[in-house]
Design an enzyme around this catalytic site. Structure first.
Site, PDB file in Angstrom:
ATOM      1  CG  ASN A   1      10.751   4.955   1.852  1.00 43.34           C
ATOM      2  OD1 ASN A   1      11.169   3.826   2.084  1.00 43.34           O
ATOM      3  ND2 ASN A   1       9.839   5.194   0.916  1.00 43.34           N
TER       4      ASN A   1
ATOM      5  CD  GLU B   1       2.763   3.628   5.212  1.00 45.35           C
ATOM      6  OE1 GLU B   1       3.914   3.450   5.644  1.00 45.35           O
ATOM      7  OE2 GLU B   1       1.954   2.685   5.029  1.00 45.35           O
TER       8      GLU B   1
ATOM      9  N   GLY C   1       0.815  -1.214   0.000  1.00 45.43           N
ATOM     10  CA  GLY C   1       0.000   0.000   0.000  1.00 45.43           C
ATOM     11  C   GLY C   1       0.845   1.259   0.000  1.00 45.43           C
TER      12      GLY C   1
ATOM     13  CD  GLU D   1       4.679  -2.310   9.641  1.00 41.68           C
ATOM     14  OE1 GLU D   1       3.602  -1.694   9.757  1.00 41.68           O
ATOM     15  OE2 GLU D   1       5.633  -1.875   8.951  1.00 41.68           O
TER      16      GLU D   1
END
Ligand code: 0A1
Ligand code: ZN
Length: 877
Positions: A276, A309, A272, A331
């Site tokens: 970074n 993110e 998805g 996660e």
């Protein structure tokens, strides 16, 4: 047990118990990436120091894969090939001594041919990277492991006209023109990071820009880069980013730490999105929105993914993982943070229901398959296979349980402690739980079993009311099934949220958290004046299966009166499951199926009670339990029987409630401009589910409504809802609308994906031909993961009936696809096997046919570690 003819394992297994730190310290890497059409030259210069100069002078072993080596320099002197060797994993040289030294690699790669979409690759005209988990080793030779962290600088050189935008992590510190129409940009990331968080992009991109003032008053520039044609679809993503930044400050005290935050949308992407540092890369399908092109669900998912993110900047980047076994450290925690955010910014009740449904439909089957693994696995062949529902979703539930056990304030103290104690570290799951212990003073050693033991616990519950003593006694018992490599497991620490509902619907004891820690435990509630209706596992307080026999009358009562939204929905699901049970029994006996008068009456009463107040919940509660849920309670599973019963139940519900559903349909028509308010979203959802049931009751009437809805649709939710309701019909009108949809939207890739998805998910007699036709459609593309998932992923995961076609042809076509994709994109190929992992749970003719195809894949030749691991473990467990 091993299957016959299974070839010896060609791929190496990595074990958690073998973890050792990297023997060198890395003091900075400078990358230069020179992009030319058809070849890219990469120069990396890295400084190493032996960590323990008094110990053994260990070899320097670096990861590296698929590169042409032009030169290796030690302290700027060319190193001759006798002084190093290439291993299966990469590069090895003897330790050059105790002094710091630099190693420079000059290599060449071809991003244009990189179809794995790991490392540096080309998506359309855009060059971009994906380095998690092990992509950096395809860019240069380096210790590509998350516990090696250093400062990165990156200079990118490329043709200025075709690739005007050059991005990498951190801040741009220099830019300028070069000879031959080329230019460069140099980026420096002030934060140390592991290689998996490296990213760069070169392309011809437009962007939108906004700003965020952080809690300490710093100004952060925010940009979302897209293709020029898509820049009108980035606005919602930007709003979501600003909302996320604000929420993380308020809920966790986390402030953003760079002056720039960039997001780039790319059309070819394996997952998805990716966190970074300072340069998130998103699959276009997970960032671009427009009301006429995107559904409400996509809008809401995108807001959550942008949050996810962004939240990784702390839970993942500032504190990263020591090794990939600790993946859930970042996660699971980030999924939990995302879930909290999703509930804070939208309708908390339905957001939670959707989370629960995801765990039950996707994670529970994984736990009940040969690929079952703990939240923290202890071995893997290919780490890409462990980006799973267990690591993510069950991992998120594990953190949620800690939050429940500690309470919100103590949990916040513990998370503050975690972020301050481990900032800049590569940490473990133990480190996280230790912070929870230290902040709360609680002993969480038994709780740690959630990280070690695979499988879904079942909590068996029995309640007894004693009118004389006015007590209600609840007996809870837990059990945990064996999973591959694990038997005789220990009891876990399970928070069970319990309410007792009085006859008038009042909560008699509020919601109590019972802590089940033994195999069997008794809990007594005093002063209970009359027989209550128990409501257990409120809010889905633990990722377990609750086994409690409850009269249907009590379920109907809870469906209206439970103060907990999740449990209201769950009571309705349980009622519907009982109707499935009866239907499947009758079906097996070849008896006529019941018209379920009590169920339909209860649903009618529910509509009357909820239609004006609780639209979103009502929409969820009108949907029958998904196939995966029904299948879990009917093993060995016969998908054709489940489908028959489903159609029957939809028809009886649609018929009995036709007037009410028609009224719901009419009363919830949209008015005014597009809005994403919970109320507007709920109205559209309610209309779509009403339409589906009406189509089941009366095709001709339903088609008329659907056609009108399709034609008058202002939003994609309405248009797609109309199409979905009729997508399984074998009628000309259906085909006509499908092709109209394609023609209208053929220039919008993400909408074409939906067109593929809808058809691949349709249950029609012609399903096998339908899927073949989609695979042969000119717009189908084996190299684009979104397209592959739209057809094969939807077919495999969203169409249980069609995939498990009695002929077994669904399995054969999937095996062909996996064999083909194995050579193109192994990670995508391996994921398509998900529905076949549970082959043993299906009725024998289907199980045998699935097994044959799995064996055919295993024998098909050179398998990637990704596909090999899933197939071999699935067959041999
Ligand atoms: N860390 C990302 C997920 C991700 C994992 C691997 C990828 O490519 C192989 C890409 C993304 C997340 O949790 O969002
Ligand atoms: Zn993540």
């Amino acid at each position: 047990m091993r299957t016959e003819n299974a070839p010896a394992a060609p791929h190496k297994t990595t074990f958690l118990k073998d973890y050792t730190p990297f023997p060198y310290l890395v003091d900075g890497i400078a990358l230069t990436v020179q992009i030319f059409e058809g070849r890219t030259l990469v120069t990396s210069k890295t400084t190493y120091t032996l960590r323990n100069p008094k110990g053994d002078a260990e070899d320097l072993a670096l990861h590296g894969h698929g590169m042409k080596v032009h030169g290796v320099l030690l302290n700027d002197e060319l190193l001759s090939p006798e002084n190093y060797r290439m291993s299966r994993e990469g590069f090895v040289m003897p330790c050059p001594g105790a002094e710091p030294f630099t190693l420079t690699f000059e290599t060449e790669i071809v991003p244009e041919n990189n179809t794995t979409l790991e490392g540096l690759y080309k998506s359309g005209d855009l060059y971009c990277t994906q380095c998690e988990s092990e992509g950096f080793r395809r860019i240069t030779f380096y210790p590509d492991r998350p516990d090696v962290m250093t400062h990165f600088t990156c200079r990118i050189e490329a043709d200025k006209a075709s690739l005007p935008v050059l991005l990498a992590n951190g801040n741009m510190i220099a830019t300028g023109d070069l000879d031959g129409g080329r230019h460069f940009a140099t980026w420096e990331d002030p934060f140390k990071k592991p290689a998996y968080l490296f990213a760069m992009v070169a392309g011809n991109l437009a962007h939108i820009e906004d700003h965020f003032k952080t809690m300490s008053g710093r100004d952060v520039t925010l940009r979302i880069y897209t293709r020029a044609a898509d820049s009108d679809q980035a606005g919602f993503g930007m709003e979501a980013l600003i909302q996320s930044m604000k929420w993380d400050e308020e809920a966790y005290g986390r402030e953003y730490d760079l002056d720039l935050f960039n997001i780039v949308a790319v059309g070819d992407f394996n997952f998805g999105a990716m966190e970074n540092k300072g340069l998130n890369i998103f699959n276009t399908s997970r960032i671009l929105t427009r009301p006429d092109l995107s559904t409400d669900k996509e809008f809401l998912d995108i807001r959550r993914i942008v949050g996810h993110e962004y939240f990784h900047n702390w839970s993942g980047n500032r504190v990263t993982c020591r090794d990939w076994f600790q993946l859930s450290l970042k996660e699971g925690f980030t999924v939990f943070r995302e879930n909290q955010f999703g509930q804070a910014v939208f309708d908390a009740e339905v957001e939670r229901i959707d989370e629960v449904n995801l765990v039950r439909t996707m994670q529970f089957p994984e736990d009940n398959s040969p690929m079952a693994h703990p939240v923290r696995p202890d071995n893997y062949i290919e780490i890409s296979n462990f980006y799973t529902m267990t690591v993510y979703e069950k991992g998120g539930e594990v953190i949620r349980m800690l939050h429940t056990l500690l309470g919100p304030e103590t949990f916040r103290k513990a998370s503050d402690l975690y972020f301050s104690r481990h900032d800049g570290d590569a940490a473990t799951c133990e480190n996280f739980v230790k912070c929870m212990e230290d902040a709360s003073g609680r002993d969480l050693s038994q709780f740690m079993l959630w990280y070690h033991q695979a499988g879904t616990p079942t909590v068996h519950a029995r309640g007894e009311y004693d009118a004389g003593n006015k007590t209600y006694t609840l007996t809870l018992k837990q059990s945990l099934p064996d999973t591959p490599g694990q038997t005789d497991k220990d009891p876990q620490h399970i928070p069970v949220a319990v309410g007792l509902i009085g006859a008038n619907g009042d909560d008699l004891v509020g919601t109590k958290i019972l802590e089940l820690t033994q195999e069997e435990q008794i809990f007594v509630f005093d002063n209970i004046g009359s027989q209550p209706v128990p409501s257990l596992l409120r809010g889905f307080s633990a990722p377990v299966i609750l086994d409690m026999d409850m009269p249907e009358e009590d379920l109907r009562f809870r469906m209206i009166h439970d103060s907990d939204g999740v449990n209201r929905w769950d009571a309705g699901q349980a009622l519907m499951l009982k109707a499935f049970d009866r239907g499947l029994t009758d079906y097996a006996k070849k008896q006529p199926l019941s018209r379920e008068p009590e169920l339909t009456a209860a649903l009618g009463a529910m509509i009357d009670a909820m239609k004006d107040k609780k639209r979103a919940l009502l929409a969820r509660m009108l949907a029958l339990p998904e196939d995966a849920i029904v299948a879990a309670t009917h093993q060995p599973t016969d998908p054709a029987a489940i489908h028959e019963v489903r159609c029957h139940l939809e028809t009886v519900i649609g018929t009995a409630l036709k007037d009410r559903l028609t009224a719901l349909y009419q009363d919830n028509a949209s008015t005014g401009n597009f809005s994403l308010s919970p109320e507007a979203v709920a109205r559209r959802a309610l209309r779509n589910i009403a339409l589906e049931l009406l189509v089941s009751a009366d095709q001709v009437y339903g088609l008329t409504l659907a056609k009108a809805q399709y034609e008058g649709a202002q939003t994609m939710t309405e248009r797609l809802g109309a199409l979905r309701a009729i997508s399984s019909l074998a009628r000309q009108e259906r085909d006509g609308l499908m092709s109209d949809f394609y023609n209208k939207f053929k220039d919008h890739e993400l909408v074409v994906d939906k067109w593929f998805q809808l058809q691949a998910g349709a249950v029609r007699d012609s399903v096998i031909q339908d899927i073949h036709a989609l695979l042969e459609h000119p717009a189908f593309n084996w190299k684009n993961p979104n397209r592959v998932r739209s057809v094969l992923g939807s077919y495999a995961l969203r169409n249980m009936t069609g995939f498990h076609h009695p002929s077994g042809e669904g399995y054969a076509l999937m095996a062909d696809a996996v064999i083909r994709l194995n050579g193109i994109n192994p990670s995508v190929a391996a994921r398509l096997l998900t529905p076949m992992r549970g082959w043993r749970n299906f009725a024998p003719p289907l199980a045998d046919k699935m097994k044959d195809q799995l064996e055919r894949i295993l024998q098909s030749g050179d398998l990637s570690p990704d596909v090999y691991e899933v197939v071999s473990k699935t067959l041999n467990a």
